[in-house]
Design a protein around this motif. Structure first.
Motif, PDB file in Angstrom:
ATOM      1  N   VAL A   4       1.772  -4.350  -7.226  1.00  0.00           N
ATOM      2  CA  VAL A   4       1.571  -3.078  -7.118  1.00  0.00           C
ATOM      3  C   VAL A   4       2.734  -1.891  -5.968  1.00  0.00           C
ATOM      4  N   ALA A   5       2.737  -3.071  -4.860  1.00  0.00           N
ATOM      5  CA  ALA A   5       3.874  -2.259  -4.411  1.00  0.00           C
ATOM      6  C   ALA A   5       4.877  -1.835  -5.064  1.00  0.00           C
ATOM      7  N   LYS A   6       5.858  -2.508  -6.695  1.00  0.00           N
ATOM      8  CA  LYS A   6       6.457  -2.484  -7.510  1.00  0.00           C
ATOM      9  C   LYS A   6       6.523  -0.907  -7.717  1.00  0.00           C
ATOM     10  N   PHE A  45       8.939  -4.609   0.786  1.00  0.00           N
ATOM     11  CA  PHE A  45       8.099  -3.936   1.445  1.00  0.00           C
ATOM     12  C   PHE A  45       6.809  -2.945   1.046  1.00  0.00           C
ATOM     13  N   GLU A  46       5.718  -3.444   1.420  1.00  0.00           N
ATOM     14  CA  GLU A  46       4.325  -2.563   1.209  1.00  0.00           C
ATOM     15  C   GLU A  46       4.614  -0.886   2.854  1.00  0.00           C
ATOM     16  N   LEU A  47       4.571   0.012   1.951  1.00  0.00           N
ATOM     17  CA  LEU A  47       3.908   1.120   2.922  1.00  0.00           C
ATOM     18  C   LEU A  47       2.811   1.195   3.715  1.00  0.00           C
ATOM     19  N   GLU A  65      -1.049  10.689  -6.776  1.00  0.00           N
ATOM     20  CA  GLU A  65      -0.039  10.753  -7.550  1.00  0.00           C
ATOM     21  C   GLU A  65       0.790   9.622  -7.153  1.00  0.00           C
ATOM     22  N   ILE A  66       0.692   8.668  -5.658  1.00  0.00           N
ATOM     23  CA  ILE A  66       0.876   7.741  -5.728  1.00  0.00           C
ATOM     24  C   ILE A  66       0.847   6.385  -5.685  1.00  0.00           C
ATOM     25  N   PHE A  67      -0.654   6.373  -6.136  1.00  0.00           N
ATOM     26  CA  PHE A  67      -1.384   5.464  -7.104  1.00  0.00           C
ATOM     27  C   PHE A  67      -1.148   5.365  -7.923  1.00  0.00           C
ATOM     28  N   GLU A  68      -1.309   6.577  -9.001  1.00  0.00           N
ATOM     29  CA  GLU A  68      -1.049   6.748 -10.233  1.00  0.00           C
ATOM     30  C   GLU A  68      -0.828   6.211 -10.893  1.00  0.00           C
TER      31      GLU A  68
END
Length: 69
Positions: A4-6, A45-47, A65-68
């Motif tokens: 997910v972070a990638k 690292f995760e935001l 848009e970041i998570f799509e």
């Protein structure tokens, strides 16, 4: 590495490039080093929530848009 972070990092990178900004420019706006910012784009690292919102402002995108994709 968290998939997910990638994925989030790749979406941020794509948006950054569409806005013709460098990692250093975004990092400066976030008060961090380019190396620290690079780790977010690479999914190392995760935001946190406030960082996501700030990046959205800088890139003129929504959190969706970041998570799509």
């Amino acid at each position: 590495m968290n998939e997910v972070a990638k994925k989030i990092g790749a979406n941020i990178k794509d948006a950054r490039k569409l806005n013709h900004l460098t990692q250093k420019e975004i990092a400066s706006a976030l008060n961090m080093t380019q190396q620290q910012y690079s780790r977010f784009e690479n999914g190392v690292f995760e935001l946190n929530y406030s960082q996501i919102l700030e990046i959205c402002k800088i890139l003129d995108i929504t959190p969706n848009e970041i998570f799509e994709k």
